[in-house]
Design a protein around this motif. Structure first.
Motif, short mmCIF file in Angstrom:
data_model
loop_
_atom_site.label_atom_id
_atom_site.label_comp_id
_atom_site.label_asym_id
_atom_site.label_seq_id
_atom_site.Cartn_x
_atom_site.Cartn_y
_atom_site.Cartn_z
N GLY A 129 0.72 -1.37 -0.21
CA GLY A 129 0.06 0.00 -0.02
C GLY A 129 0.70 1.21 -0.06
O GLY A 129 0.62 2.21 -0.73
N LYS A 130 1.81 1.21 0.74
CA LYS A 130 2.78 2.48 0.85
C LYS A 130 3.38 2.60 -0.45
O LYS A 130 3.54 3.76 -1.03
CB LYS A 130 3.99 2.18 1.76
CG LYS A 130 3.56 2.41 3.11
CD LYS A 130 4.66 2.35 4.09
CE LYS A 130 4.35 2.65 5.51
NZ LYS A 130 5.30 2.22 6.47
N VAL A 131 3.80 1.61 -1.22
CA VAL A 131 4.53 1.62 -2.57
C VAL A 131 3.37 2.16 -3.58
O VAL A 131 3.59 3.00 -4.53
CB VAL A 131 5.09 0.43 -3.14
CG1 VAL A 131 5.73 0.47 -4.39
CG2 VAL A 131 6.15 -0.01 -2.29
N LEU A 132 2.16 1.41 -3.52
CA LEU A 132 1.17 1.86 -4.51
C LEU A 132 0.60 3.35 -4.22
O LEU A 132 0.43 4.15 -5.36
CB LEU A 132 -0.12 0.85 -4.28
CG LEU A 132 -1.36 1.01 -5.09
CD1 LEU A 132 -0.77 0.47 -6.63
CD2 LEU A 132 -2.25 -0.25 -4.73
N PHE A 133 0.58 3.90 -3.17
CA PHE A 133 0.14 5.15 -2.85
C PHE A 133 0.95 6.24 -2.88
O PHE A 133 0.69 7.45 -2.82
CB PHE A 133 -0.95 5.04 -1.77
CG PHE A 133 -2.13 4.47 -1.86
CD1 PHE A 133 -3.02 5.00 -2.67
CD2 PHE A 133 -2.54 3.37 -1.16
CE1 PHE A 133 -4.15 4.41 -3.00
CE2 PHE A 133 -3.55 2.79 -1.56
CZ PHE A 133 -4.59 3.22 -2.35
N ASN A 134 2.34 5.86 -2.79
CA ASN A 134 3.18 6.94 -3.02
C ASN A 134 3.90 6.98 -4.45
O ASN A 134 3.67 7.95 -5.13
CB ASN A 134 4.51 6.55 -2.20
CG ASN A 134 4.20 7.00 -0.73
OD1 ASN A 134 3.34 7.98 -0.58
ND2 ASN A 134 4.62 6.24 0.30
N GLU A 135 4.31 5.94 -5.03
CA GLU A 135 5.10 5.88 -6.35
C GLU A 135 4.04 5.84 -7.39
O GLU A 135 4.11 6.34 -8.48
CB GLU A 135 5.93 4.75 -6.58
CG GLU A 135 7.16 5.07 -5.41
CD GLU A 135 8.18 3.74 -5.54
OE1 GLU A 135 8.41 3.33 -6.37
OE2 GLU A 135 8.42 3.42 -4.40
N PHE A 136 3.08 5.14 -7.13
CA PHE A 136 2.08 4.72 -8.21
C PHE A 136 0.49 5.29 -8.03
O PHE A 136 0.06 4.57 -8.50
CB PHE A 136 1.90 3.06 -8.31
CG PHE A 136 3.32 2.57 -8.64
CD1 PHE A 136 3.78 2.41 -10.06
CD2 PHE A 136 4.17 2.13 -7.79
CE1 PHE A 136 4.84 1.87 -10.43
CE2 PHE A 136 5.49 1.55 -8.23
CZ PHE A 136 5.49 1.37 -9.69
N LEU A 138 -0.57 8.09 -9.53
CA LEU A 138 -1.25 8.32 -10.93
C LEU A 138 -1.73 7.13 -11.45
O LEU A 138 -2.90 7.15 -11.87
CB LEU A 138 -0.39 9.40 -11.65
CG LEU A 138 -1.00 10.00 -12.88
CD1 LEU A 138 -2.05 10.66 -12.63
CD2 LEU A 138 0.13 10.52 -13.62
N PRO A 139 -1.22 6.07 -11.68
CA PRO A 139 -1.54 4.95 -12.48
C PRO A 139 -2.77 4.29 -11.75
O PRO A 139 -3.68 3.80 -12.54
CB PRO A 139 -0.14 3.99 -12.49
CG PRO A 139 0.97 4.81 -12.30
CD PRO A 139 0.62 6.07 -11.74
N PHE A 140 -2.66 4.29 -10.53
CA PHE A 140 -3.62 4.01 -9.82
C PHE A 140 -5.02 4.55 -10.06
O PHE A 140 -6.24 3.93 -10.42
CB PHE A 140 -3.58 3.97 -8.11
CG PHE A 140 -4.40 3.30 -7.35
CD1 PHE A 140 -4.61 2.05 -7.29
CD2 PHE A 140 -5.26 4.36 -6.51
CE1 PHE A 140 -5.60 1.61 -6.43
CE2 PHE A 140 -6.32 3.57 -5.78
CZ PHE A 140 -6.55 2.33 -5.63
N GLU A 141 -5.13 6.00 -10.01
CA GLU A 141 -6.43 6.60 -10.27
C GLU A 141 -6.50 6.49 -11.71
O GLU A 141 -7.91 6.45 -12.21
CB GLU A 141 -5.90 8.26 -10.00
CG GLU A 141 -5.63 8.28 -8.70
CD GLU A 141 -6.79 8.24 -7.47
OE1 GLU A 141 -8.01 8.14 -8.09
OE2 GLU A 141 -6.40 8.28 -6.58
N PHE B 72 -0.64 -6.17 -9.58
CA PHE B 72 -2.15 -5.62 -9.27
C PHE B 72 -2.62 -4.93 -10.44
O PHE B 72 -3.90 -5.15 -10.69
CB PHE B 72 -1.78 -4.74 -7.93
CG PHE B 72 -3.10 -4.04 -7.40
CD1 PHE B 72 -3.87 -4.77 -6.91
CD2 PHE B 72 -3.07 -2.58 -7.91
CE1 PHE B 72 -5.30 -3.84 -6.54
CE2 PHE B 72 -4.31 -2.09 -7.56
CZ PHE B 72 -5.36 -2.48 -6.68
N PHE B 73 -1.85 -4.03 -11.02
CA PHE B 73 -2.44 -3.31 -12.23
C PHE B 73 -2.83 -4.13 -13.36
O PHE B 73 -3.89 -3.91 -13.88
CB PHE B 73 -1.25 -2.25 -12.81
CG PHE B 73 -1.21 -1.16 -11.99
CD1 PHE B 73 -2.43 -0.39 -11.55
CD2 PHE B 73 -0.09 -0.72 -11.23
CE1 PHE B 73 -2.15 0.76 -10.74
CE2 PHE B 73 0.06 0.41 -10.31
CZ PHE B 73 -1.01 1.10 -10.24
#
Lengths: 165, 109
Positions: A129-136, A138-141, B72-73
């Motif tokens: 979660g830390k990696v996903l919401f820090n570095e990624f 924009l791709p997540f959104e 995940f993506f």
């Protein structure tokens, strides 16, 4: 160690059954078993987040979607027409050539190191979660926009056109 | 969990690559030898999953969490792909009353 080889054997066995089963419903059920063995692989790699996501998204959502589509499309009338035998042989041969090419290219590698988990909480939800919401972030959104557009597209495609119907 | 993760310690990376290659090839074979559009779609899912497994194995091997985020993506992408693809299959079935891909050769030269 032998757990991995047993699960790997099951993965290959069930995936062969997926493509060789005559009835598409049986194919889907074998595909569920294949994905379950993948979940076990993820647990063995200590990727707990991916194991749960694989379990919920693949086995839960995607395969239920497959089953529903298969039920909407009534396939009981006539079974799938069989391809000519030579084409089947050619297909298996082509896929086998691909496997042999990749496997023989592994020979070029030096002695392979064992997969060792250096950081025990690598695949945990907290770390990911830390990696996903820090570095990624924009791709997540962007992927949320992708899912929204896919949903709209699926509804648009699958509904009957009122002019032609 | 500790005992579970200890079991993997001796598996070489090559064996993960080999497993993924075999399952990917089985997916390719499935695309080539079947005519049912849904089974072909399932073979594509098989290929996607083998790549996911390989990415996870490399991620653990390198000790880098980026690979698992990528998986995940890919899973989010696969969900979108399945939704649109199955809608297309339903539409094809409604128009041609069959999901045999040989009916759909009008785009062929």
């Amino acid at each position: 160690m032998s757990t991995f080889y047993f699960i790997a054997f099951l993965s290959i066995f069930f995936s062969i059954l997926v493509i060789s089963a005559k009835n598409p419903v049986h194919s889907i059920l074998y595909l569920i078993l294949t994905f379950f063995t993948f979940t076990v692989h993820y647990i063995l790699l200590n990727a707990q987040f991916l194991a749960i996501v694989n379990f919920i998204v693949y086995m839960g959502a995607i395969l239920v979607l497959f089953l529903y589509t298969l039920m909407l499309i009534n396939l009981n009338k006539e079974s799938e027409p069989v391809k000519p035998f030579m084409i089947k042989i050619a297909g298996v041969f082509g896929g086998g050539i691909l496997a042999v090419a990749i496997a023989s290219s592994l020979k070029l590698l030096a002695k392979s190191n064992p997969v060792v988990l250096q950081n025990p909480n690598l695949g945990l939800v907290k770390n990911l979660g830390k990696v996903l919401f820090n570095e990624f972030l924009l791709p997540f959104e962007v992927s949320s926009v992708l899912l929204l557009s896919a949903m709209v597209g699926a509804v648009l495609l699958a509904t009957k056109d009122p002019k032609t119907a | 969990m500790e005992s579970l993760t200890n079991t993997i310690h001796a598996v070489p990376l090559n064996h993960y690559i080999l497993l993924s290659a075999i399952i990917f090839s089985i997916g390719v074979m499935g695309v080539l030898i079947r005519r049912n559009a849904i089974v072909i779609f399932m073979s594509v899912e098989l290929m996607l999953n083998s790549v996911n497994l390989l990415l996870t194995a490399f991620s653990v091997y390198r000790g880098d969490a980026t690979g698992q985020v990528f998986v995940f993506f890919i899973m989010a992408l696969a969900a979108a792909e399945v939704a649109v693809g199955l809608a297309i299959i339903v539409m094809i079935y409604r128009n041609t009353n069959s999901i045999d891909i040989n009916v759909l050769n009008r785009l062929k030269w």
